[in-house]
Design an enzyme around this catalytic site. Sequence first.
Site, PDB file in Angstrom:
ATOM      1  N   LYS A  36       0.829  -1.215   0.000  1.00  0.00           N
ATOM      2  CA  LYS A  36       0.000   0.000   0.000  1.00  0.00           C
ATOM      3  C   LYS A  36       0.860   1.260   0.000  1.00  0.00           C
ATOM      4  CE  LYS A  36      -2.162  -1.047   3.754  1.00  0.00           C
ATOM      5  NZ  LYS A  36      -1.526  -2.367   3.903  1.00  0.00           N
ATOM      6  N   THR A  37       1.824   1.276   0.897  1.00  0.00           N
ATOM      7  CA  THR A  37       2.660   2.467   0.986  1.00  0.00           C
ATOM      8  C   THR A  37       3.479   2.623  -0.295  1.00  0.00           C
ATOM      9  OG1 THR A  37       2.716   2.220   3.375  1.00  0.00           O
ATOM     10  CG2 THR A  37       4.387   3.634   2.413  1.00  0.00           C
ATOM     11  N   ASP A 221      -2.173   7.827   3.605  1.00  0.00           N
ATOM     12  CA  ASP A 221      -1.775   6.452   3.974  1.00  0.00           C
ATOM     13  C   ASP A 221      -2.464   6.099   5.295  1.00  0.00           C
ATOM     14  OD1 ASP A 221      -0.505   4.016   3.904  1.00  0.00           O
ATOM     15  OD2 ASP A 221       1.520   4.794   4.190  1.00  0.00           O
ATOM     16  N   GLU A 222      -2.598   4.828   5.607  1.00  0.00           N
ATOM     17  CA  GLU A 222      -3.171   4.350   6.867  1.00  0.00           C
ATOM     18  C   GLU A 222      -4.544   4.988   7.139  1.00  0.00           C
ATOM     19  OE1 GLU A 222      -1.566   2.079   8.726  1.00  0.00           O
ATOM     20  OE2 GLU A 222       0.562   2.276   8.257  1.00  0.00           O
ATOM     21  N   GLN A 252      -6.034  -3.394  10.216  1.00  0.00           N
ATOM     22  CA  GLN A 252      -4.957  -2.765  10.994  1.00  0.00           C
ATOM     23  C   GLN A 252      -5.419  -1.496  11.682  1.00  0.00           C
ATOM     24  OE1 GLN A 252      -0.821  -3.016   9.391  1.00  0.00           O
ATOM     25  NE2 GLN A 252      -1.879  -3.491   7.499  1.00  0.00           N
ATOM     26  N   ARG A 602       4.607  -7.509  11.026  1.00  0.00           N
ATOM     27  CA  ARG A 602       5.820  -6.679  10.919  1.00  0.00           C
ATOM     28  C   ARG A 602       7.020  -7.533  10.553  1.00  0.00           C
ATOM     29  NH1 ARG A 602       3.693  -3.063   9.267  1.00  0.00           N
ATOM     30  NH2 ARG A 602       1.881  -4.383   9.428  1.00  0.00           N
TER      31      ARG A 602
HETATM   32  P1  ATP Z   1       1.511  -2.146   5.915  1.00  0.00           P
HETATM   33  O1  ATP Z   1       0.123  -2.649   5.851  1.00  0.00           O
HETATM   34  O2  ATP Z   1       2.314  -2.841   6.963  1.00  0.00           O
HETATM   35  O3  ATP Z   1       1.601  -0.659   5.972  1.00  0.00           O
HETATM   36  P2  ATP Z   1       1.999  -1.965   3.094  1.00  0.00           P
HETATM   37  O4  ATP Z   1       0.811  -2.578   2.460  1.00  0.00           O
HETATM   38  O5  ATP Z   1       2.072  -0.505   3.143  1.00  0.00           O
HETATM   39  O6  ATP Z   1       2.210  -2.603   4.539  1.00  0.00           O
HETATM   40  P3  ATP Z   1       4.600  -1.818   1.932  1.00  0.00           P
HETATM   41  O7  ATP Z   1       5.310  -1.383   3.150  1.00  0.00           O
HETATM   42  O8  ATP Z   1       4.346  -0.837   0.858  1.00  0.00           O
HETATM   43  O9  ATP Z   1       3.254  -2.554   2.346  1.00  0.00           O
HETATM   44  O10 ATP Z   1       5.351  -3.046   1.273  1.00  0.00           O
HETATM   45  C1  ATP Z   1       5.755  -4.159   2.050  1.00  0.00           C
HETATM   46  C2  ATP Z   1       7.097  -4.676   1.537  1.00  0.00           C
HETATM   47  O11 ATP Z   1       6.923  -5.325   0.282  1.00  0.00           O
HETATM   48  C3  ATP Z   1       8.097  -3.587   1.310  1.00  0.00           C
HETATM   49  O12 ATP Z   1       9.373  -4.052   1.668  1.00  0.00           O
HETATM   50  C4  ATP Z   1       7.987  -3.335  -0.174  1.00  0.00           C
HETATM   51  O13 ATP Z   1       9.174  -2.787  -0.688  1.00  0.00           O
HETATM   52  C5  ATP Z   1       7.730  -4.731  -0.704  1.00  0.00           C
HETATM   53  N1  ATP Z   1       6.975  -4.749  -1.970  1.00  0.00           N
HETATM   54  C6  ATP Z   1       5.769  -4.213  -2.185  1.00  0.00           C
HETATM   55  N2  ATP Z   1       5.363  -4.436  -3.456  1.00  0.00           N
HETATM   56  C7  ATP Z   1       6.338  -5.129  -4.062  1.00  0.00           C
HETATM   57  C8  ATP Z   1       6.528  -5.657  -5.392  1.00  0.00           C
HETATM   58  N3  ATP Z   1       5.605  -5.519  -6.345  1.00  0.00           N
HETATM   59  N4  ATP Z   1       7.673  -6.308  -5.615  1.00  0.00           N
HETATM   60  C9  ATP Z   1       8.613  -6.478  -4.675  1.00  0.00           C
HETATM   61  N5  ATP Z   1       8.499  -6.000  -3.421  1.00  0.00           N
HETATM   62  C10 ATP Z   1       7.379  -5.330  -3.108  1.00  0.00           C
HETATM   63 MG    MG Z   2       2.142   0.854   4.747  1.00  0.00          MG
END
Ligand code: ATP
Ligand code: MG
Length: 751
Positions: A36-37, A221-222, A252, A602
């Site tokens: 997402k981020t 975000d969030e 979350q 995490r």
């Molecule tokens: P959270 O819910 O904990 O906030 P999130 O959904 O925001 O998580 P991110 O932090 O953006 O997730 O990504 C999680 C991890 O996966 C990061 O290390 C990111 O770099 C990696 N990642 C995300 N998308 C890809 C992709 N398409 N290919 C490789 N790595 C990825």
């Molecule tokens: Mg995130």
Amino acid sequence: MPAAHPLLAPLNEAQRAAVSAPLGPTLVLAGAGSGKTRVLTHRAAWLIHECGASPQGLLAVTFTNKAAAEMRGRIETLLDLPGGALWIGTFHGIAHRLLRRHWREAGLPQNFQILDDDDQHRLVRKLLKEQGLDEQRWVPREVQGFINREKDEGRRAKHLEDRGDATRRELIRLYTLYQKRCDQLGVLDFAELLLRSFEALRDQPQLLAAYRHRFAHVLVDEFQDTNGIQYQWVKLICGDAGRPFVVGDDDQSIYRWRGARVENMQHFRRDFGATVYKLEQNYRSTAVILGAANEVIRRNEDRLGKELWTEARGGEPIRLYAAFNERDEADFVIERIREQARQGQPLTGCAVLYRSNAQSRAFEEALVAARIPYRVYGGLRFFERAEIKDTLAYLRLTQTRSDDVSFERVVNLPTRGIGQSTLERVREVARQRELSLWDAAAATLPSLPPRAAAALLAFLQLVDRLAEAIGGQPLQDQVRHVIETSGLREHHAREKDNKGEARVENLDELVNAAEAFEPEPGDELPPLASFLAHATLESGEMQAAQGSDYVQLMTLHSAKGLEFPTVFLVGLEEGLFPSERSAFDLEKLPEERRLCYVGITRAMQRLYLTYAESRRIYGRTEYRAPSRFLGEIPPQLVEEIRPRLSVSRPLHVPGSGQERDHERGWGGRQERSGGNPRPLAAQPASRSRQAAGEDLPFKLGTRVRHPKFGEGIVLRFEGNGAHQQVQVNFERAGQKWLMFAYANLQRADGG
Ligand code: ATP
Ligand code: MG
């Protein structure tokens, strides 16, 4: 062909679709670690690069300053932009920035100050005292909570009705008085930052139009943790034509207790007619970790529904350790950290996550003893420590003499002979003549007894002198000068225990922080004012100095959005996690479970879970059952770590514990959702045993020999089973606590 686009290349299909979604209200609903981020960051870059948005036209809201800094860095690198063009920050940071620019429109003095939680608490207490209200009946924290909750919902005191309830009527009256006082003092609490900026925009059509025009693109975000006023704020600034892009995960949502409303995700979809994108592939964790997370969260009802999956296969099992007590728990964690360090892994890859701040102490002590560098996030933030706040109070007074909160804080610190009766007089004059304490002090001088007058005058002159001396100096010199000349350094240096030493170190650290301080891009305040605002708004993230290697300690709440190769999720006990108050609460329990889900997700490669059979916390020793959440994790994903039994004598006698072990359920058992029946090996059930001696391996007073420490006398046993500890008074080595199973003690008296 979008896939070939360099901004889309590092993304999967679903992520690409979201990043390149048509301009319009968009909701990305996705589980933990699904990117997402990453999508939000790429979307910002995409808007600038592909949709002709100007960097100034973007407003991105993140959850922490750290996340903001990271996102800024990533976007600037992705697009090779000069630093500072983007408005990225937390809701509070952005509201603060708006108010600094538009203080007139918001009806604020130009030099308004921010009250942190603790300052607000003091102010409420003071008010209650003035009103002659009993603190037992009108608990300051509750009054404060009432005010903040109403503000978080966007309600002023005048909007509230007492509904014929006398308590509520009084709370409303206190809210009114409190706000009046804040306005007089020119101070804003955290909730007020949001509410005031919201009102300023709402009530000044021109201002609103200007910002709506400017921020054509709002990204959040969030989103699941936005509260009422934040949601209103987003709606206001976007307007009907706005195209907000928000990402979140209902699983979350962990800030309901602070007014967050997970319903905002549904409302957003409805209010804006948003297009929804889902991401379900997790890139962060191993299949084992993800499996555990999915199983735990599955037990919550009313989810928006999404299942996370990963391409990663297998992974190390989740390791579970049943500690004897909190010290044993800390030692276990530290041993594992050492192991990793020996394998050349950086310490920053390890995070210890706990439910409540009070749990950090045992880990801190063990880390100090083991000489492993660490940082605690959240908790008592650096800027919340007493000695730091004292220094900031002097600095604030040099800027704003009418800052009553700061005046109260340091008028007699270090002690300069200003007594309570003098202060009462000053407060009285301030009240009667509606003056600031500073002005009231000056006005009171002639009527005070000579000694009291001299002492008070000395304080006023000191602040004036400080103000004069630091004008035009570089920030760190201003801070250093105030620390030296106010007498604070000497005051702490004289303290005998090593607390004084630590405080002096903290004061030095403040000078370093001032030296390293860089105002946010676009900040037009003088450096000192900007630094003071930063000190209040910063949420404990700054303690982590860059470039060094350290273990990270934080609450589960502050771990949101972060990831670590190795996570220690500690203190998994009923009554601690889930917390006592939430164990039987239909609304709070699901939130605790979400918190557990946040904790598990995490972890990237390794996850350790621990609980302690007995724990000293809040000044008491507690014995608690393992957390029900442990019972919700499929047993085949978990490997139990138990100390190796290396003694031939039986450690248990029938009837003293082992049988009961099998009866003892995991917390999850009693639950409607039905935890797994007894998923893991039996746990020792009995608590500390200081029995008469017949079920102990040695009688108290027995003379024993230890391979390293030599001979000594058995003083005491604690715990049982694999965790039994023995205290021995060794002739040469002194008193020691040893794990009995490892200690390899022999009888030395031949008996
Ligand atoms: P959270 O819910 O904990 O906030 P999130 O959904 O925001 O998580 P991110 O932090 O953006 O997730 O990504 C999680 C991890 O996966 C990061 O290390 C990111 O770099 C990696 N990642 C995300 N998308 C890809 C992709 N398409 N290919 C490789 N790595 C990825
Ligand atoms: Mg995130």
